[in-house]
Design a protein around this motif. Structure first.
Motif, PDB file in Angstrom:
ATOM      1  N   MET A   5     -18.010 111.207 -57.610  1.00 14.63           N
ATOM      2  CA  MET A   5     -17.750 111.290 -56.177  1.00 14.63           C
ATOM      3  C   MET A   5     -18.825 110.497 -55.419  1.00 14.63           C
ATOM      4  SD  MET A   5     -16.765 115.331 -55.881  1.00 14.63           S
ATOM      5  CE  MET A   5     -16.573 115.215 -54.101  1.00 14.63           C
ATOM      6  N   ILE A   6     -18.435 109.423 -54.788  1.00  8.59           N
ATOM      7  CA  ILE A   6     -19.427 108.547 -54.155  1.00  8.59           C
ATOM      8  C   ILE A   6     -20.001 109.124 -52.868  1.00  8.59           C
ATOM      9  CG2 ILE A   6     -18.455 106.465 -55.176  1.00  8.59           C
ATOM     10  CD1 ILE A   6     -17.116 105.884 -52.488  1.00  8.59           C
ATOM     11  N   THR A   7     -19.380 110.174 -52.333  1.00  7.07           N
ATOM     12  CA  THR A   7     -19.924 110.792 -51.117  1.00  7.07           C
ATOM     13  C   THR A   7     -20.744 112.029 -51.424  1.00  7.07           C
ATOM     14  OG1 THR A   7     -17.891 112.074 -50.803  1.00  7.07           O
ATOM     15  CG2 THR A   7     -18.039 109.932 -49.678  1.00  7.07           C
ATOM     16  N   GLN A   8     -21.058 112.256 -52.702  1.00  5.14           N
ATOM     17  CA  GLN A   8     -21.873 113.409 -53.103  1.00  5.14           C
ATOM     18  C   GLN A   8     -23.011 112.932 -53.986  1.00  5.14           C
ATOM     19  OE1 GLN A   8     -19.607 116.724 -54.548  1.00  5.14           O
ATOM     20  NE2 GLN A   8     -21.350 117.652 -55.577  1.00  5.14           N
ATOM     21  N   ALA A   9     -24.232 113.361 -53.643  1.00  7.33           N
ATOM     22  CA  ALA A   9     -25.405 112.944 -54.419  1.00  7.33           C
ATOM     23  C   ALA A   9     -25.378 113.571 -55.808  1.00  7.33           C
ATOM     24  CB  ALA A   9     -26.682 113.368 -53.689  1.00  7.33           C
ATOM     25  N   PRO A  10     -26.031 112.941 -56.790  1.00  7.76           N
ATOM     26  CA  PRO A  10     -26.115 113.539 -58.123  1.00  7.76           C
ATOM     27  C   PRO A  10     -26.804 114.896 -58.078  1.00  7.76           C
ATOM     28  CG  PRO A  10     -26.825 111.250 -58.162  1.00  7.76           C
ATOM     29  CD  PRO A  10     -26.686 111.632 -56.725  1.00  7.76           C
ATOM     30  N   ARG A  11     -26.541 115.726 -59.072  1.00  6.15           N
ATOM     31  CA  ARG A  11     -27.140 117.057 -59.149  1.00  6.15           C
ATOM     32  C   ARG A  11     -28.663 116.942 -59.261  1.00  6.15           C
ATOM     33  NH1 ARG A  11     -27.125 121.421 -63.794  1.00  6.15           N
ATOM     34  NH2 ARG A  11     -27.332 123.341 -62.574  1.00  6.15           N
ATOM     35  N   GLY A  12     -29.344 117.824 -58.536  1.00  3.93           N
ATOM     36  CA  GLY A  12     -30.795 117.908 -58.674  1.00  3.93           C
ATOM     37  C   GLY A  12     -31.584 116.988 -57.771  1.00  3.93           C
ATOM     38  N   VAL A  13     -30.913 116.368 -56.782  1.00  2.33           N
ATOM     39  CA  VAL A  13     -31.622 115.524 -55.820  1.00  2.33           C
ATOM     40  C   VAL A  13     -31.280 116.023 -54.413  1.00  2.33           C
ATOM     41  CG1 VAL A  13     -31.668 113.521 -57.351  1.00  2.33           C
ATOM     42  CG2 VAL A  13     -29.782 113.794 -55.728  1.00  2.33           C
ATOM     43  N   GLN A  14     -32.014 115.541 -53.436  1.00  2.00           N
ATOM     44  CA  GLN A  14     -31.852 116.036 -52.076  1.00  2.00           C
ATOM     45  C   GLN A  14     -31.992 114.907 -51.074  1.00  2.00           C
ATOM     46  OE1 GLN A  14     -34.584 119.213 -51.094  1.00  2.00           O
ATOM     47  NE2 GLN A  14     -34.196 119.082 -48.910  1.00  2.00           N
ATOM     48  N   ASP A  15     -31.136 114.918 -50.058  1.00  3.56           N
ATOM     49  CA  ASP A  15     -31.307 114.014 -48.927  1.00  3.56           C
ATOM     50  C   ASP A  15     -32.258 114.670 -47.932  1.00  3.56           C
ATOM     51  OD1 ASP A  15     -29.387 111.996 -49.732  1.00  3.56           O
ATOM     52  OD2 ASP A  15     -27.829 113.465 -49.254  1.00  3.56           O
ATOM     53  N   TRP A  16     -33.163 113.873 -47.390  1.00  2.00           N
ATOM     54  CA  TRP A  16     -34.133 114.391 -46.422  1.00  2.00           C
ATOM     55  C   TRP A  16     -33.801 113.847 -45.040  1.00  2.00           C
ATOM     56  CZ3 TRP A  16     -37.614 118.083 -47.619  1.00  2.00           C
ATOM     57  CH2 TRP A  16     -37.850 118.325 -48.978  1.00  2.00           C
ATOM     58  N   TYR A  17     -33.539 114.747 -44.094  1.00  2.00           N
ATOM     59  CA  TYR A  17     -33.240 114.339 -42.727  1.00  2.00           C
ATOM     60  C   TYR A  17     -33.412 115.572 -41.829  1.00  2.00           C
ATOM     61  CZ  TYR A  17     -28.835 116.803 -43.385  1.00  2.00           C
ATOM     62  OH  TYR A  17     -27.903 117.773 -43.639  1.00  2.00           O
ATOM     63  N   GLY A  18     -33.402 115.343 -40.526  1.00  2.00           N
ATOM     64  CA  GLY A  18     -33.407 116.435 -39.560  1.00  2.00           C
ATOM     65  C   GLY A  18     -34.578 117.393 -39.718  1.00  2.00           C
ATOM     66  N   GLU A  19     -34.309 118.694 -39.641  1.00  2.00           N
ATOM     67  CA  GLU A  19     -35.344 119.718 -39.654  1.00  2.00           C
ATOM     68  C   GLU A  19     -36.111 119.736 -40.972  1.00  2.00           C
ATOM     69  OE1 GLU A  19     -37.723 122.832 -38.200  1.00  2.00           O
ATOM     70  OE2 GLU A  19     -36.401 121.411 -37.191  1.00  2.00           O
ATOM     71  N   GLU A  20     -35.407 119.551 -42.101  1.00  2.00           N
ATOM     72  CA  GLU A  20     -36.090 119.566 -43.402  1.00  2.00           C
ATOM     73  C   GLU A  20     -37.053 118.389 -43.526  1.00  2.00           C
ATOM     74  OE1 GLU A  20     -36.027 122.053 -45.718  1.00  2.00           O
ATOM     75  OE2 GLU A  20     -35.013 122.993 -44.019  1.00  2.00           O
ATOM     76  N   MET A  21     -36.674 117.235 -43.001  1.00  2.00           N
ATOM     77  CA  MET A  21     -37.567 116.080 -43.021  1.00  2.00           C
ATOM     78  C   MET A  21     -38.777 116.342 -42.140  1.00  2.00           C
ATOM     79  SD  MET A  21     -37.823 113.121 -44.449  1.00  2.00           S
ATOM     80  CE  MET A  21     -39.472 112.453 -44.448  1.00  2.00           C
TER      81      MET A  21
ATOM     82  N   GLY B  88     -36.998 125.148 -55.116  1.00  2.00           N
ATOM     83  CA  GLY B  88     -38.323 124.554 -55.090  1.00  2.00           C
ATOM     84  C   GLY B  88     -38.605 123.581 -56.214  1.00  2.00           C
ATOM     85  N   ARG B  89     -37.600 123.298 -57.056  1.00  2.00           N
ATOM     86  CA  ARG B  89     -37.818 122.348 -58.159  1.00  2.00           C
ATOM     87  C   ARG B  89     -36.541 121.539 -58.356  1.00  2.00           C
ATOM     88  NH1 ARG B  89     -40.232 124.527 -63.665  1.00  2.00           N
ATOM     89  NH2 ARG B  89     -42.080 124.550 -62.343  1.00  2.00           N
ATOM     90  N   LEU B  90     -36.631 120.245 -58.093  1.00  2.00           N
ATOM     91  CA  LEU B  90     -35.487 119.356 -58.219  1.00  2.00           C
ATOM     92  C   LEU B  90     -35.764 118.286 -59.265  1.00  2.00           C
ATOM     93  CD1 LEU B  90     -34.728 118.862 -54.412  1.00  2.00           C
ATOM     94  CD2 LEU B  90     -33.535 120.378 -55.996  1.00  2.00           C
ATOM     95  N   ARG B  91     -34.730 117.593 -59.685  1.00  2.00           N
ATOM     96  CA  ARG B  91     -34.906 116.529 -60.685  1.00  2.00           C
ATOM     97  C   ARG B  91     -35.654 115.338 -60.088  1.00  2.00           C
ATOM     98  NH1 ARG B  91     -28.927 117.047 -63.630  1.00  2.00           N
ATOM     99  NH2 ARG B  91     -29.514 118.876 -64.868  1.00  2.00           N
TER     100      ARG B  91
END
Length: 413
Positions: A1-17, A119-122
């Motif tokens: 699925m090209i609109t979904q990131a691989p498992r174990g990773v995270q996009d950083w934006y907004g409040e979390e960034m 708290g632990r991602l790939r």
């Protein structure tokens, strides 16, 4: 699925960034008060660096590394941790020729193929420090003090220092013999991984998370009982220095850390549920493993940014809000657009956060948008305001308006 990131990773934006940037800013500023210099090393290194530096028998090397062959046929690995790359850079750039010690810090990405959890991602981020050149336990105390201060500055309260000594290569030989003798008596009950580990590196068995192995390990010999005079003296001085600093600690003989390069001191900051926030220790033989012509003592630590954020959320630590939009410049009519935007840019040059209209909204819609994004003040710029070189700046909270010259607007902030 090209609109979904691989498992174990995270996009950083907004409040979390915003939260991540806040943590990294505190960490960087604190490290620099300790006269530490930032280093950025490549995302990937030659695989052999981690095999020799981290250790062939570790879970990191055996199970968790992202390794691939590049187009030149070279084996390359995305870095699973920051220390080996920093030590390679230290050697490659002859940093040892400078007055000792060398104190480096980094905020870096790291990659490990393991089961993602809170708290632990790939793909995760680490704040780490490498203190190179000093054999003194004061080097460990400096890093422990830094972490203690960082934890306090972050607003965390549930984190206690655990320390242990795993000795040097010499006293480790005696300990390994005693541990191997003990493990052989329980070999049939050990998990398959530990049966293999006990032959290659018995110390790794102490770190096993399998319940049956953990039960066996409870009565196993401990490194702290096999220290030679030099290692025991080092550990006693470490404890004395921590006492002098008023830093509470617990001696935890179960800490051996998961990487082969550790010697003497190992430490972790652990919460009341046993989750590790930060881990580190001394690794006097690591540089020699990478370059046999060098033998330089070192100590360091690493702490995951995602793990820090997880702990902060768990404890309900609040963050300072992001800087608000201080001024929204509404644009009235296409004729005013160019000069109004020039004014926006001039006000921004004074360090003021300014937003304006890019969507050809009506004035009413622009004011609605300004309210939605939380702009503190607004001003409408049309041809009349530009001709008169004056405009009314409105306080969005009080509704109060003040008329000022256009070139004086920046002075309101």
């Amino acid at each position: 699925m090209i609109t979904q990131a691989p498992r174990g990773v995270q996009d950083w934006y907004g409040e979390e960034m915003h939260k991540r940037k806040a943590v990294e800013k505190i960490a960087r500023e604190l490290a620099e008060t300790y006269h530490m210099s930032e280093i950025i090393t490549p995302m990937f290194e030659h695989t052999v660096l981690f095999q020799r530096g981290v250790g062939e028998t570790t879970d990191v090397v055996q199970k968790e590394m992202y390794t691939f062959e590049d187009k030149g046929g070279r084996s390359i690995t995305l870095k699973p941790e920051g220390t080996a790359g920093a030590m390679r850079a230290y050697l490659e750039h002859n940093m040892y020729a400078q007055p000792a010690p060398t104190k480096l810090y980094y905020v870096t990405q790291a990659f490990r193929y393991e089961k993602p959890q809170s708290g632990r991602l790939r793909q995760h981020h680490q704040f780490g420090v490498e203190f190179v050149g000093s054999p003194s336990p004061l080097a460990e105390v400096e890093l422990i003090t830094l972490v203690t201060t960082l934890i306090r500055k972050l607003g965390l309260k549930d984190a206690k220092l655990h320390i242990n000594s795993i000795g040097c290569k010499e006293c480790r030989k005696t300990y390994n013999d005693a541990l191997l003798s003990y493990l052989k008596k329980h070999e049939d009950a050990l998990c398959p991984t530990c049966r293999e580990r006990m032959q290659k590196n018995p110390l790794r068995v102490i770190d096993c998370k399998v319940d049956t192995c953990k039960e066996i390990i409870k009565d196993a010999p401990r490194t702290i009982d096999y220290l030679d005079d030099g290692c025991r003296e080092h550990f006693e001085e470490l404890k004395s220095l921590l006492d002098e600093m008023g830093i509470p600690y617990e001696i935890d003989t179960g800490i051996v850390r998961g990487l082969d390069y550790y010697t003497k001191t190992v430490f972790e900051f652990v919460d009341s549920n046993g989750f590790t926030l930060c881990g580190g220790g001394r690794y006097d033989g690591l540089i020699h493993e990478i370059d046999e012509k060098q033998d330089i003592p070192s100590v360091g630590f690493g702490m995951g940014i995602e793990r820090i954020l997880y702990f902060m959320e768990k404890e309900g630590v609040s963050f300072e809000p992001e800087r608000p939009v201080e001024l929204y410049v509404g644009i009235l009519g296409k004729e005013a657009r160019g000069r109004a935007y020039r004014l926006v840019n001039e006000i921004r040059s004074h360090g003021v956060i300014v937003e304006t209209d890019y969507m050809d909204r009506s004035v009413k819609a622009q004011m609605k948008y300004a309210n939605k994004i939380g702009a503190r003040k607004t001003v409408i710029i049309g041809t009349q305001e530009l001709e008169e070189n004056r405009a009314k700046v409105k306080d969005m909270e009080t509704g109060e308006q003040v008329e000022v010259a256009l070139d004086e607007i920046a002075g309101l902030f």
